[in-house]
Design a protein around this motif. Structure first.
Motif, PDB file in Angstrom:
ATOM      1  N   ILE A  47      -2.456 -13.611   7.467  1.00 11.59           N
ATOM      2  CA  ILE A  47      -2.369 -12.275   8.059  1.00 11.59           C
ATOM      3  C   ILE A  47      -3.520 -11.395   7.580  1.00 11.59           C
ATOM      4  O   ILE A  47      -4.098 -10.625   8.354  1.00 11.59           O
ATOM      5  CB  ILE A  47      -1.003 -11.648   7.740  1.00 11.59           C
ATOM      6  N   GLY A  48      -3.876 -11.513   6.315  1.00  9.09           N
ATOM      7  CA  GLY A  48      -4.996 -10.736   5.789  1.00  9.09           C
ATOM      8  C   GLY A  48      -6.321 -11.108   6.442  1.00  9.09           C
ATOM      9  O   GLY A  48      -7.136 -10.241   6.757  1.00  9.09           O
ATOM     10  N   THR A  49      -6.535 -12.392   6.673  1.00 12.74           N
ATOM     11  CA  THR A  49      -7.772 -12.829   7.328  1.00 12.74           C
ATOM     12  C   THR A  49      -7.845 -12.304   8.755  1.00 12.74           C
ATOM     13  O   THR A  49      -8.895 -11.816   9.197  1.00 12.74           O
ATOM     14  CB  THR A  49      -7.868 -14.366   7.327  1.00 12.74           C
ATOM     15  N   ILE A  50      -6.737 -12.366   9.493  1.00 14.83           N
ATOM     16  CA  ILE A  50      -6.706 -11.843  10.860  1.00 14.83           C
ATOM     17  C   ILE A  50      -6.960 -10.339  10.856  1.00 14.83           C
ATOM     18  O   ILE A  50      -7.708  -9.821  11.698  1.00 14.83           O
ATOM     19  CB  ILE A  50      -5.363 -12.176  11.537  1.00 14.83           C
ATOM     20  N   ALA A  51      -6.372  -9.613   9.913  1.00 10.97           N
ATOM     21  CA  ALA A  51      -6.570  -8.165   9.839  1.00 10.97           C
ATOM     22  C   ALA A  51      -8.017  -7.812   9.525  1.00 10.97           C
ATOM     23  O   ALA A  51      -8.587  -6.888  10.126  1.00 10.97           O
ATOM     24  CB  ALA A  51      -5.640  -7.560   8.787  1.00 10.97           C
ATOM     25  N   ILE A  52      -8.641  -8.536   8.618  1.00 16.65           N
ATOM     26  CA  ILE A  52     -10.038  -8.267   8.281  1.00 16.65           C
ATOM     27  C   ILE A  52     -10.946  -8.548   9.470  1.00 16.65           C
ATOM     28  O   ILE A  52     -11.855  -7.768   9.777  1.00 16.65           O
ATOM     29  CB  ILE A  52     -10.454  -9.093   7.044  1.00 16.65           C
ATOM     30  N   LEU A  53     -10.697  -9.653  10.163  1.00 14.07           N
ATOM     31  CA  LEU A  53     -11.514  -9.967  11.344  1.00 14.07           C
ATOM     32  C   LEU A  53     -11.339  -8.920  12.437  1.00 14.07           C
ATOM     33  O   LEU A  53     -12.307  -8.535  13.102  1.00 14.07           O
ATOM     34  CB  LEU A  53     -11.162 -11.356  11.868  1.00 14.07           C
TER      35      LEU A  53
END
Length: 97
Positions: free
Chosen positions: A69-75
């Protein structure tokens, strides 16, 4: 055997950290951060096996979900410069009702 696996994972995490600090583009750095998160999940699972505590697998699964979820949010943030937009404001076609 599993101690050697844990040592190899720590070396891989350190190499990912170097890539995250030196990466030429932001996407290289995000990918390195995602790799560090994935290797940390594996390291938690190996540590749980070495310690004889299978409940560490639950912790590893929760950490994997947070990492995803953090990776998707950063992208999304780097793509749209805001986490609140749905994407319809950035050139996607809107249908009239």
């Amino acid at each position: 055997m599993f101690v050697a696996a844990a040592a190899a994972l720590i070396v891989a995490i350190l190499l990912g950290l170097v890539r995250a600090l030196v990466g030429p583009t932001i996407y290289d750095r995000i990918l390195a951060g995602n790799m560090i998160g994935t290797l940390t999940v594996i390291l938690i699972a190996v540590h749980g096996f070495l310690a004889g505590r299978p409940e560490f697998l639950d912790i590893a699964l929760v950490y994997a979900l947070i990492n995803f979820i953090g990776t998707i949010a950063i992208l999304k943030y780097f793509r749209f410069k805001d986490l609140g937009h749905s994407g319809a404001d950035h050139g996607e076609a809107k249908e009239d009702m």
